[in-house]
Design an enzyme around this catalytic site. Structure first.
Site, mmCIF file in Angstrom:
data_model
loop_
_atom_site.group_PDB
_atom_site.id
_atom_site.type_symbol
_atom_site.label_atom_id
_atom_site.label_comp_id
_atom_site.label_asym_id
_atom_site.label_seq_id
_atom_site.Cartn_x
_atom_site.Cartn_y
_atom_site.Cartn_z
ATOM 1 C CG ASN A 13 53.410 -17.599 -16.520
ATOM 2 O OD1 ASN A 13 53.059 -18.047 -17.616
ATOM 3 N ND2 ASN A 13 52.790 -16.582 -15.931
ATOM 4 C CE LYS A 15 54.358 -13.447 -17.026
ATOM 5 N NZ LYS A 15 54.388 -12.113 -16.444
ATOM 6 C CG HIS A 105 49.418 -14.552 -14.088
ATOM 7 N ND1 HIS A 105 49.561 -13.290 -14.616
ATOM 8 C CD2 HIS A 105 50.651 -14.947 -13.682
ATOM 9 C CE1 HIS A 105 50.843 -12.939 -14.542
ATOM 10 N NE2 HIS A 105 51.515 -13.930 -13.978
ATOM 11 C CD GLU A 107 50.991 -11.087 -17.181
ATOM 12 O OE1 GLU A 107 50.980 -12.161 -17.805
ATOM 13 O OE2 GLU A 107 52.026 -10.581 -16.685
ATOM 14 C CD GLU A 177 53.234 -14.195 -10.229
ATOM 15 O OE1 GLU A 177 54.351 -14.534 -10.627
ATOM 16 O OE2 GLU A 177 52.269 -14.049 -10.998
ATOM 17 N N GLY A 183 57.462 -8.130 -14.374
ATOM 18 C CA GLY A 183 57.985 -7.656 -15.654
ATOM 19 C C GLY A 183 58.572 -6.255 -15.582
ATOM 20 C CB SER A 223 61.412 -8.752 -11.432
ATOM 21 O OG SER A 223 60.560 -7.956 -12.234
HETATM 22 O O1 LIG Z 1 54.148 -12.892 -13.740
HETATM 23 C C1 LIG Z 1 55.143 -13.492 -13.438
HETATM 24 C C2 LIG Z 1 55.152 -14.965 -13.345
HETATM 25 O O2 LIG Z 1 53.862 -15.471 -13.369
HETATM 26 C C3 LIG Z 1 56.416 -12.785 -13.176
HETATM 27 O O3 LIG Z 1 56.921 -12.335 -14.375
HETATM 28 P P1 LIG Z 1 58.402 -11.723 -14.430
HETATM 29 O O4 LIG Z 1 59.303 -12.755 -13.775
HETATM 30 O O5 LIG Z 1 58.690 -11.545 -15.889
HETATM 31 O O6 LIG Z 1 58.364 -10.447 -13.644
#
Ligand SMILES: O=C(CO)COP(=O)(O)O
Length: 268
Positions: A13, A15, A105, A107, A177, A183, A223
């Site tokens: 992903n 983002k 997601h 976010e 997740e 992150g 992560s």
């Molecule tokens: O949100 C994520 C994947 O959708 C995870 O992000 P990170 O791997 O940067 O922690």
């Protein structure tokens, strides 16, 4: 190890990173790296989820070079077409050859107030267009501290899959997740991931059917790095990873996709 009938999926992903020019370079390099290591895409599926603006370029590259990497989008509209400024429909994604789309997601849930009903509507639209939704679920830090991660996540799963016919539910991918691990560099332990992924599978068995529970792929995200992927993938109910930051680095992401080879001690 996870059930071998479920093909592991490693999905990157991106983002809101990487423009369409950079996207072509990244996918090309990823493909070369994996080909060079003779990656077996039937054994471990590899997907990238770029921003909308990159999709046409990625499609052209993947089709033109007959790559085995598949791709998808990070969001989808709950509407079919019309006066919905800024939205992208399932039909548009399907025309771009998307195999996958993220739904819900954390976010999107956090910054765009997406609730389980919205996630359900998005997953339903994706399925109707022949696109596999990757439904994202997971608890925040407060819930984890209270030890309520399982009940919280299962309620999200129930909401996201409500009303789906078993034949559709079977096709869904679920990504667990935990928000506190996204992150932050704070990766859940393999046991943390297994606890919730197993509970999700148990819930599918209970509410839909054992056959659906057996075939749905459940990913872990938060992560994930090359160094942690093998341990997470050794858990029986984890069928892949949804990777954020590390998917922007070709060598890291290729290493995650090659977790089996690296585990077996083949050359990195
Ligand atoms: O949100 C994520 C994947 O959708 C995870 O992000 P990170 O791997 O940067 O922690």
């Amino acid at each position: 190890m996870a059930d071998t009938t479920r093909t592991p999926l490693m999905a990157g992903n991106w983002k809101m990173n990487i423009n369409h020019v950079e996207a072509v370079h990244l996918v090309q390099k990823l493909s070369w790296t994996l080909q060079d290591k003779k990656h077996d895409f039937e054994r471990v599926e590899v997907a990238v989820l770029p921003p909308f603006t990159d999709l046409r370029s990625v499609q052209t590259l993947v089709d033109g070079d007959r790559m085995k990497i598949v791709y998808g989008a990070q969001d989808i509209s709950v509407h079919d077409e019309g006066a919905y400024t800024g939205e992208i429909s399932a039909a548009m994604l399907s025309k771009l050859g998307c195999s996958y789309v993220l739904a819900g997601h954390s976010e999107r849930r956090q910054y765009h107030n997406e609730d389980d009903a919205t996630v359900n509507a998005k997953a339903t639209k994706a399925l109707a267009a022949g696109i596999t939704p990757i439904v994202c679920v997971g608890e925040g830090l407060e819930v984890r501290k209270e030890g309520r991660q399982v009940e919280h996540t299962l309620a999200q799963v129930d909401g996201a899959l409500a009303g789906l016919k078993p034949d559709d539910a079977r096709k869904v991918v679920i990504a667990y997740e935990p928000v506190w691990a996204i992150g932050t560099g704070e990766v859940a332990t393999p046991e943390d991931a297994q606890e919730v992924c197993a509970a999700i599978r148990g819930r599918l068995e209970e509410t839909i059917s054992p056959a659906v529970a057996d075939s749905v792929r459940i990913l872990y995200g938060g992560s994930v790095k090359m160094a942690s992927a093998g341990g997470i993938m050794s858990q029986p109910d984890v069928d892949g990873c949804l990777v954020g930051g590390a998917s922007l680095k070709v060598d890291e992401f290729a290493g995650i996709c090659r977790y089996l080879d690296l585990q077996l001690g083949y050359s990195s």
